[in-house]
Design a protein around this motif. Structure first.
Motif, PDB file in Angstrom:
ATOM      1  N   UNK A 331       0.957  -1.109   0.015  1.00 23.38           N
ATOM      2  CA  UNK A 331       0.059  -0.165  -0.050  1.00 23.38           C
ATOM      3  C   UNK A 331       1.085   1.226   0.072  1.00 23.38           C
ATOM      4  N   UNK A 332       2.031   1.541   0.663  1.00 27.59           N
ATOM      5  CA  UNK A 332       2.726   2.506   0.944  1.00 27.59           C
ATOM      6  C   UNK A 332       3.401   2.677  -0.305  1.00 27.59           C
ATOM      7  N   UNK A 333       4.010   1.606  -1.020  1.00 28.34           N
ATOM      8  CA  UNK A 333       4.919   1.700  -2.189  1.00 28.34           C
ATOM      9  C   UNK A 333       3.921   1.978  -3.321  1.00 28.34           C
ATOM     10  N   UNK A 334       2.704   1.849  -3.378  1.00 28.44           N
ATOM     11  CA  UNK A 334       1.654   2.009  -4.394  1.00 28.44           C
ATOM     12  C   UNK A 334       2.203   1.288  -5.560  1.00 28.44           C
ATOM     13  N   UNK A 335       2.252   0.030  -5.336  1.00 30.37           N
ATOM     14  CA  UNK A 335       2.578  -0.898  -6.760  1.00 30.37           C
ATOM     15  C   UNK A 335       1.526  -2.030  -6.755  1.00 30.37           C
ATOM     16  N   UNK A 336       0.940  -2.409  -7.897  1.00 32.87           N
ATOM     17  CA  UNK A 336       0.005  -3.382  -8.202  1.00 32.87           C
ATOM     18  C   UNK A 336       0.389  -4.727  -7.608  1.00 32.87           C
ATOM     19  N   UNK A 337      -0.461  -5.361  -6.852  1.00 37.69           N
ATOM     20  CA  UNK A 337      -0.265  -6.542  -6.498  1.00 37.69           C
ATOM     21  C   UNK A 337      -1.690  -7.155  -6.215  1.00 37.69           C
ATOM     22  N   UNK A 338      -1.558  -8.743  -6.497  1.00 31.33           N
ATOM     23  CA  UNK A 338      -2.885  -9.203  -6.325  1.00 31.33           C
ATOM     24  C   UNK A 338      -2.816 -10.105  -4.932  1.00 31.33           C
ATOM     25  N   UNK A 339      -3.605  -9.882  -3.973  1.00 34.82           N
ATOM     26  CA  UNK A 339      -3.495 -11.153  -2.740  1.00 34.82           C
ATOM     27  C   UNK A 339      -4.835 -11.742  -2.767  1.00 34.82           C
ATOM     28  N   UNK A 340      -4.596 -13.071  -2.911  1.00 34.62           N
ATOM     29  CA  UNK A 340      -5.719 -13.795  -2.977  1.00 34.62           C
ATOM     30  C   UNK A 340      -6.085 -14.796  -1.632  1.00 34.62           C
ATOM     31  N   UNK A 341      -6.902 -14.620  -1.002  1.00 40.41           N
ATOM     32  CA  UNK A 341      -7.437 -15.179   0.270  1.00 40.41           C
ATOM     33  C   UNK A 341      -8.543 -16.404   0.078  1.00 40.41           C
ATOM     34  N   UNK A 342      -8.069 -17.554  -0.073  1.00 37.75           N
ATOM     35  CA  UNK A 342      -8.874 -18.699  -0.256  1.00 37.75           C
ATOM     36  C   UNK A 342      -9.559 -19.065   1.344  1.00 37.75           C
ATOM     37  N   UNK A 343     -10.816 -18.300   1.762  1.00 33.18           N
ATOM     38  CA  UNK A 343     -10.920 -18.586   3.069  1.00 33.18           C
ATOM     39  C   UNK A 343     -11.214 -20.046   3.556  1.00 33.18           C
TER      40      UNK A 343
END
Length: 623
Positions: A331-343
């Motif tokens: 968030x601080x770097x403001x870079x694109x990233x996807x975080x997948x959470x399979x609950x």
């Protein structure tokens, strides 16, 4: 020769295959699924298995199940009650009998009901349910599957243990016969899978055919069933699970838009299959990295994003907790990233193989400081493809990490998928640096457009050198800054950037029913099928009800509040203690009613119907 009656009246059938983890139950269910899909039925599946790798054999804790519903009509869920229960031992019957409808069919392996198995299943005084008349309200077919399989394979040259492993193919062959399906697709699969072990391939094929012909030759059975194909929309289909669809959506987003895909993760149930699937697609330039832990995985993905790749990391709740600090860094770097959470069921290690929706607030708020991230949720196995593709677009075009929520139910469940072609996919256009991002000759890595999106400058390009880190940044230059006014402004900017994403999202639609109905069922994630079917049935009965299902939870669609206010009452079924309800109440001051379930299993259609009728009655009474 006996006369066989074929019953073609059934539009939907629910089957549960159940037995020990080592009985090949998941394989059996998967093969039946593929066969009826090829035949043209619509289908929904629900694999359900123990968390232990070697669960105690013959006990209730060790029972593995594969539930599926197939039909000649649109199928929304794997079904509430079974029409057919296939059990390989006494424990499988004991665990699942309560959900077999009255008059339903039981296919039981007699060998699994010997004294030892009855003791392990804790039947009182070793009372055998197959012989004590307790199953008189059901149609019971007790078959000595183990013995018949051994007899069929006595000349195979295989060991007793290897022969015993083939008994699931006998069962599958018999069920194919019962539902008028050809075993040819499974035979083809077996021959390919065991091509290097022809003796194993031949034994499994023979067991399959023996089971099929047992139905034909036994005098016990006088009827079988045929479920006609469903009128599906024209197109090319394949069977897809949620984790497979998630992986293919990542590949499509990268390949269609000329990005290298880097997926970094640490193995964890039920997310691991995403890594397994992606590792098959190296021909598309996919790079997979099994890291030593969750923190290494997310940090590697952040590094890949800095280097210009479409970077994704995936896990489940406990792993996401470990990734939290690095997600704040993204968030601080403001870079694109996807975080997948399979609950999965929590807290802590919780219920690794059971489903839940209890990580929503974790994904929204589970980081230090003000660290907003967009949160999307997939509604079904095939919807995982579209959801992850859209998340990739938003992450890149808005330079932000994005969370995608799935869960164990849709990750392991499967359904037919009419897959898109390349022309159906949106183009993803990153904001590359240009002359407007310079002050004199100095590159400004945190210069922004009207939606607060900064340019994505990858390393190695002369003139675009810049520094990154977790410390607060000066407004445009990105230099480290401890200035109070600057910090407050940067927090405001990062929040506005996420909020502005709502302008780039489609308006919320009503999935079923009409605006202004008496009652709205608002859902998110894997409750889609149960809600959709319940609302459909009740509308046909004249109930004033509608269904809205959210993919975008942060930010909400810009028209959501006005839609919600058009209904007299809003209920929200969730597999948690009311997390979306909290958000709706806090954001819109709407008195949403929570309908909660935290048993590690999905809502049934009947449970949703009862909740609707309970609260719909209240609306009618107070009107």
């Amino acid at each position: 020769m006996k006369e066989i009656n074929i019953n073609r009246s059934k539009k939907e059938v629910v089957i549960l295959f159940a037995g020990d983890s080592g009985d090949g139950i998941q394989f059996t269910g998967g093969q039946f699924t593929e066969t009826v899909e090829l035949f043209g039925n619509d289908i929904s599946t629900f694999p359900n298995f123990p968390a232990e790798i070697r669960a105690p054999i013959g006990t209730e804790a060790g029972v593995s199940g594969f539930q599926l519903k197939f039909g000649s009509v649109e199928v929304f869920t794997p079904g509430d009650q079974y029409d057919v229960l296939v059990v390989m031992n006494a424990a499988a019957l004991k665990v699942n009998l309560h959900n077999l409808r009255q008059g339903g069919v039981i296919v039981a392996n007699i060998s699994g009901f010997d004294s030892k198995n009855l003791k392990l299943a804790k039947y009182i005084d070793d009372e055998n349910p197959l012989t004590n008349d307790s199953l008189e309200n059901y149609e019971v077919h007790a078959i000595d599957i183990s013995k018949l399989t051994k007899e069929a394979l006595k000349d195979s040259g295989l060991s007793v243990k290897e022969i015993d492993r083939c008994k699931n193919m006998f069962v599958l062959g018999f069920i194919y016969w019962m539902f008028s399906q050809s075993p040819d697709n499974t035979i083809k699969f077996i021959q390919h899978k065991f091509k290097s072990k022809p003796e194993i391939a031949d034994a499994n094929t023979k067991a399959l055919k023996t089971g099929y012909h047992y139905g034909e030759t036994s005098e016990t059975f006088t009827s079988r069933y045929e479920v006609k194909p469903a009128p599906l929309q024209k197109g090319k289909y394949r069977n897809i699970s949620g984790n497979q669809a998630t992986a293919l959506g990542m590949v499509a987003a990268a390949n269609h838009n000329n990005f290298e895909l880097m997926y970094a993760s640490y193995p964890i149930t039920p997310a691991s299959d995403i890594l397994h699937e992606l590792s098959k697609h190296k021909s598309f330039g996919v790079k997979t990295f099994q890291a030593e832990d969750e923190i290494a995985a997310v940090c590697a993905a952040i590094g890949a994003s800095f280097g210009g790749s479409l970077a994704i990391t995936g896990s489940s709740g406990p792993g996401i907790a470990l990734k939290a600090e690095a997600m704040g860094l993204a968030v601080m770097l403001e870079l694109p990233l996807i975080v997948v959470n399979v609950q999965r069921g929590g807290p802590s290690t919780g219920l690794p193989t059971k489903t839940e929706q209890a990580d929503l607030l974790q994904m929204l708020y589970g980081r230090n400081g003000e660290a907003p991230m967009p949160v999307f949720a997939a509604a079904s196995p095939k919807d995982c493809f579209d959801t992850i593709y859209e998340a990739c677009r938003i992450a890149i075009e808005h330079m932000t990490p994005v969370v995608v929520l799935s869960d164990g139910y849709i990750a392991n469940g499967a359904e037919p998928w009419r897959f898109p072609t390349s022309k159906d996919l949106k183009t993803i256009t990153p904001r590359r640096p240009d002359k407007t991002d310079f002050l004199e000759d100095k590159f400004l890595p945190y210069e922004r457009d009207e939606h607060e999106v900064r340019p994505w400058a990858v390393p190695g390009i002369k003139g675009f050198e810049h520094r990154l880190g977790g410390l607060e940044k000066e407004l445009r230059t990105g230099n480290v800054s401890y200035n109070p006014e600057n910090h407050q402004e940067m927090i405001r900017i990062r929040e506005k950037k996420v909020n502005d994403i709502a302008l780039d999202l489609p308006d919320q639609i009503i999935h079923r029913g009409n605006e202004g109905a008496d009652l709205l069922v608002l859902g998110w994630g894997s409750t889609f099928g149960s809600i959709e079917r319940a609302v459909k049935d009740l509308i046909e009965e004249g109930i004033s009800v509608a269904h809205i299902h959210l993919r975008h939870i942060n930010p909400f669609p810009k028209n959501l509040e006005s839609l919600l206010r058009s209904f007299k009452r809003v209920i929200i079924p969730e597999m948690n203690r009311g997390q979306l309800s909290k958000l709706i109440r806090e954001r819109f001051l709407i008195d949403a009613i929570s309908v909660n379930k935290t048993k590690g299993i999905p809502f049934s259609v009947e449970e949703i119907k009862q909740a609707i009728l309970k609260h719909q009655d209240h609306v009618s009474t107070s009107a």
